[in-house]
Each structure stands twice: as C-alpha cells, then as structure tokens.
Design a protein around this motif. Structure first.
Motif, PDB file in Angstrom:
ATOM      1  N   GLU A 195       0.815  -1.222   0.000  1.00 27.24           N
ATOM      2  CA  GLU A 195       0.000   0.000   0.000  1.00 27.24           C
ATOM      3  C   GLU A 195       0.851   1.275   0.000  1.00 27.24           C
ATOM      4  N   LYS A 196       2.099   1.157   0.477  1.00 29.01           N
ATOM      5  CA  LYS A 196       2.973   2.332   0.507  1.00 29.01           C
ATOM      6  C   LYS A 196       3.518   2.679  -0.870  1.00 29.01           C
ATOM      7  N   GLY A 197       3.643   1.682  -1.772  1.00 29.74           N
ATOM      8  CA  GLY A 197       4.129   1.983  -3.103  1.00 29.74           C
ATOM      9  C   GLY A 197       4.921   0.863  -3.767  1.00 29.74           C
ATOM     10  N   PHE A 198       5.442   1.186  -4.946  1.00 27.76           N
ATOM     11  CA  PHE A 198       6.244   0.281  -5.764  1.00 27.76           C
ATOM     12  C   PHE A 198       7.722   0.542  -5.462  1.00 27.76           C
ATOM     13  N   VAL A 199       8.501  -0.515  -5.249  1.00 29.19           N
ATOM     14  CA  VAL A 199       9.885  -0.355  -4.810  1.00 29.19           C
ATOM     15  C   VAL A 199      10.865  -0.889  -5.858  1.00 29.19           C
ATOM     16  N   PHE A 200      11.924  -0.093  -6.121  1.00 22.51           N
ATOM     17  CA  PHE A 200      13.026  -0.576  -6.950  1.00 22.51           C
ATOM     18  C   PHE A 200      14.329  -0.033  -6.394  1.00 22.51           C
ATOM     19  N   TYR A 201      15.434  -0.645  -6.817  1.00 24.02           N
ATOM     20  CA  TYR A 201      16.761  -0.299  -6.303  1.00 24.02           C
ATOM     21  C   TYR A 201      17.664   0.148  -7.433  1.00 24.02           C
ATOM     22  N   THR A 202      18.665   0.976  -7.091  1.00 22.35           N
ATOM     23  CA  THR A 202      19.541   1.512  -8.124  1.00 22.35           C
ATOM     24  C   THR A 202      20.788   2.120  -7.511  1.00 22.35           C
ATOM     25  N   ASN A 203      21.738   2.428  -8.370  1.00 23.20           N
ATOM     26  CA  ASN A 203      22.908   3.218  -7.977  1.00 23.20           C
ATOM     27  C   ASN A 203      22.445   4.662  -7.813  1.00 23.20           C
ATOM     28  N   MET A 204      22.712   5.252  -6.674  1.00 21.54           N
ATOM     29  CA  MET A 204      22.205   6.600  -6.407  1.00 21.54           C
ATOM     30  C   MET A 204      22.980   7.681  -7.162  1.00 21.54           C
ATOM     31  N   GLY A 205      24.031   7.280  -7.874  1.00 22.73           N
ATOM     32  CA  GLY A 205      24.727   8.207  -8.748  1.00 22.73           C
ATOM     33  C   GLY A 205      24.299   8.071 -10.194  1.00 22.73           C
ATOM     34  N   SER A 206      23.316   7.221 -10.464  1.00 19.79           N
ATOM     35  CA  SER A 206      22.858   6.983 -11.830  1.00 19.79           C
ATOM     36  C   SER A 206      22.079   8.180 -12.366  1.00 19.79           C
ATOM     37  N   ARG A 207      21.865   8.166 -13.658  1.00 26.95           N
ATOM     38  CA  ARG A 207      21.123   9.259 -14.291  1.00 26.95           C
ATOM     39  C   ARG A 207      19.705   9.354 -13.746  1.00 26.95           C
ATOM     40  N   LYS A 208      19.030   8.213 -13.602  1.00 29.41           N
ATOM     41  CA  LYS A 208      17.652   8.276 -13.117  1.00 29.41           C
ATOM     42  C   LYS A 208      17.581   8.793 -11.685  1.00 29.41           C
ATOM     43  N   ALA A 209      18.546   8.376 -10.839  1.00 29.77           N
ATOM     44  CA  ALA A 209      18.544   8.845  -9.457  1.00 29.77           C
ATOM     45  C   ALA A 209      18.806  10.351  -9.390  1.00 29.77           C
ATOM     46  N   LYS A 238      38.667  -9.468  -3.627  1.00 33.94           N
ATOM     47  CA  LYS A 238      38.701  -8.687  -2.387  1.00 33.94           C
ATOM     48  C   LYS A 238      37.701  -9.202  -1.367  1.00 33.94           C
ATOM     49  N   PHE A 239      36.494  -9.572  -1.832  1.00 25.68           N
ATOM     50  CA  PHE A 239      35.428 -10.002  -0.926  1.00 25.68           C
ATOM     51  C   PHE A 239      35.269 -11.518  -0.891  1.00 25.68           C
ATOM     52  N   ALA A 240      36.289 -12.252  -1.346  1.00 21.58           N
ATOM     53  CA  ALA A 240      36.176 -13.710  -1.466  1.00 21.58           C
ATOM     54  C   ALA A 240      35.904 -14.392  -0.138  1.00 21.58           C
ATOM     55  N   LYS A 241      36.475 -13.892   0.938  1.00 22.51           N
ATOM     56  CA  LYS A 241      36.395 -14.592   2.216  1.00 22.51           C
ATOM     57  C   LYS A 241      35.408 -13.982   3.207  1.00 22.51           C
ATOM     58  N   GLY A 242      34.680 -12.989   2.784  1.00 22.65           N
ATOM     59  CA  GLY A 242      33.754 -12.368   3.725  1.00 22.65           C
ATOM     60  C   GLY A 242      32.509 -11.841   3.055  1.00 22.65           C
ATOM     61  N   GLU A 243      31.685 -11.167   3.832  1.00 19.10           N
ATOM     62  CA  GLU A 243      30.465 -10.577   3.298  1.00 19.10           C
ATOM     63  C   GLU A 243      30.788  -9.334   2.470  1.00 19.10           C
ATOM     64  N   VAL A 244      29.928  -9.059   1.530  1.00 16.63           N
ATOM     65  CA  VAL A 244      30.085  -7.868   0.704  1.00 16.63           C
ATOM     66  C   VAL A 244      29.346  -6.716   1.383  1.00 16.63           C
ATOM     67  N   PRO A 245      30.044  -5.644   1.741  1.00 15.25           N
ATOM     68  CA  PRO A 245      29.369  -4.525   2.408  1.00 15.25           C
ATOM     69  C   PRO A 245      28.479  -3.741   1.453  1.00 15.25           C
ATOM     70  N   LEU A 246      27.520  -3.064   2.007  1.00 15.53           N
ATOM     71  CA  LEU A 246      26.623  -2.228   1.209  1.00 15.53           C
ATOM     72  C   LEU A 246      27.366  -0.995   0.723  1.00 15.53           C
ATOM     73  N   PRO A 247      27.401  -0.750  -0.587  1.00 20.94           N
ATOM     74  CA  PRO A 247      28.052   0.463  -1.081  1.00 20.94           C
ATOM     75  C   PRO A 247      27.299   1.713  -0.620  1.00 20.94           C
ATOM     76  N   SER A 248      28.030   2.755  -0.293  1.00 17.12           N
ATOM     77  CA  SER A 248      27.397   3.992   0.174  1.00 17.12           C
ATOM     78  C   SER A 248      26.577   4.651  -0.924  1.00 17.12           C
ATOM     79  N   PHE A 249      26.880   4.330  -2.179  1.00 23.56           N
ATOM     80  CA  PHE A 249      26.204   4.956  -3.319  1.00 23.56           C
ATOM     81  C   PHE A 249      25.050   4.128  -3.858  1.00 23.56           C
TER      82      PHE A 249
END
Length: 211
Positions: free
Chosen positions: A69-83, A159-170
């Motif tokens: 009910e709150k809306g439609f959700v999508f994800y993206t790079n926040m530096g992208s053209r659409k963002a 680089k991330f072979a042995k651990g979790e991949v962190p969330l990019p800030s962007f």
C-alpha cells in the motif's frame, strides 16, 4: 519491411467496470500473479520514466522488487542518471508491458528514498555476484571498454572472497508513492478497455477512458 502493415487483433478478453475492485492494488496484484503464472519473461520488468532539468524525458527498464500500500519499490545506484533526475524532480511514471497477455499497466506518482535498513535488508538477500556487481558499476558513467568492468569485477570478487560484501554507500532504492494507476486490456477492433484509478481524499475514483 512495411511496418504500417504489421497488426493483429486483441482477443484474449475484456475488462468491465463491474468487475473492478475499489483499490487498484488488488487488480494489479491479480494481474501480476497471472503474468507470473503465464511464465512471461521478466514479469516484474517495468519501464521507468523520468525527466531531466531541461524537460527531456528518459526511459529504461528496471525490475520491481516489492509492492504494498505504501508503493512500488526498486533499487539503483544513487549516482545513476535516473537517481539524479529524481533528486531534482521526484515525479515518475512506471509502465508494465505485458504484451503476451494483451495488457499494460501505467502508474504515476512521486518517489521517496528508502531507509538504510530497507536497503540493507534487500542488498543482503542478493546473490553475492550481484552484490559485487553493484560495487563495480558506477551506473551511467562513461567507460572506455567492457574489459574495464570485467577487470574491476574480478578485482572486487577477490577482495570479498572470504567475507560478506558490504553495502556500497552509493547504492539505494526508491518507493513510488502512486497517485494514479491505469489498466489497459486489448480488445477486438481496437476497442480496447482502459480504466484509470486516481487517488482522492476519500479513496479512489475510477473512470473508463476511450481507447
């Protein structure tokens, strides 16, 4: 090839006012379920329309990741053209082109950014290679060759072979708070059925539109 001669009849079914629910979300969820059951390729794919500062419209295909009910959700790079365009003008349109079912759904509204918790929850659910891909691509930026991406991907994978991949800030997401939803069902002799839901203070108005 004479494109003007390419046509077909739309005969799969109609849409009638007395069969419509009061809330467009109910009908959308039914249609989405039917699109999935019909084994359509990428049933959650939607065309996302935005406008830049000069009034130039842009469109691209993005996958719908959540709906309520709150809306439609999508994800993206926040530096992208659409963002970047949505940061300047939060108005947006979505189009679900379910051609095989002779259906379209058009949504308009405004976006709001998702919380860090919502973004992290979804990012953590993605396959690891997709998480790494988010780190590699600075979406919409110019690159010299595909090899640049592939090399960066291998570097980050190591680089991330042995651990979790962190969330990019962007990296983040948007929720589309919808104001209108239009349902289009193909009909014989080009007499298509179109119904427009528009949000009102008391609920939703429903109007039949000429095809």
């Amino acid at each position: 090839m004479e494109l003007a001669n390419y046509r077909r009849e739309y005969l799969q079914g109609g849409l009638r006012r007395n069969n419509l629910p009061d809330n467009p979300l109910s009908l959308f969820e039914t249609w989405m379920q039917q699109a999935v059951q019909a084994d359509l390729m990428d049933p959650t794919a939607m065309v996302v329309g935005t406008v830049d500062e000069q009034g130039q419209p842009y469109q691209r295909i993005v996958l719908l990741k959540h709906l309520d009910e709150k809306g439609f959700v999508f994800y993206t790079n926040m530096g992208s053209r659409k963002a970047s365009q949505l940061a300047n003008n939060p108005r947006i349109s979505l189009l679900f082109p379910w051609h095989i079912l002779e259906r379209q759904v058009h949504v308009t509204g405004q976006v709001e950014r998702l919380s860090a918790l919502e973004v992290m929850k979804y990012f953590s659910s993605r396959p690891k290679d997709s998480q790494i891909g988010a780190w590699v691509s600075h979406q919409s930026a110019r690159i010299s060759a595909r090899g640049v991406l592939e090399g960066k991907f291998l570097e980050m994978k190591q680089k991330f072979a042995k651990g979790e991949v962190p969330l990019p800030s962007f990296w983040g997401g948007f929720r589309v708070k919808f104001d209108s939803v239009e349902f289009w069902q193909g009909g014989a002799n080009r007499l298509h059925d179109r119904f427009l839901y528009q949000r009102q203070e008391s609920g939703w108005s429903i109007d039949r539109l000429a095809p």
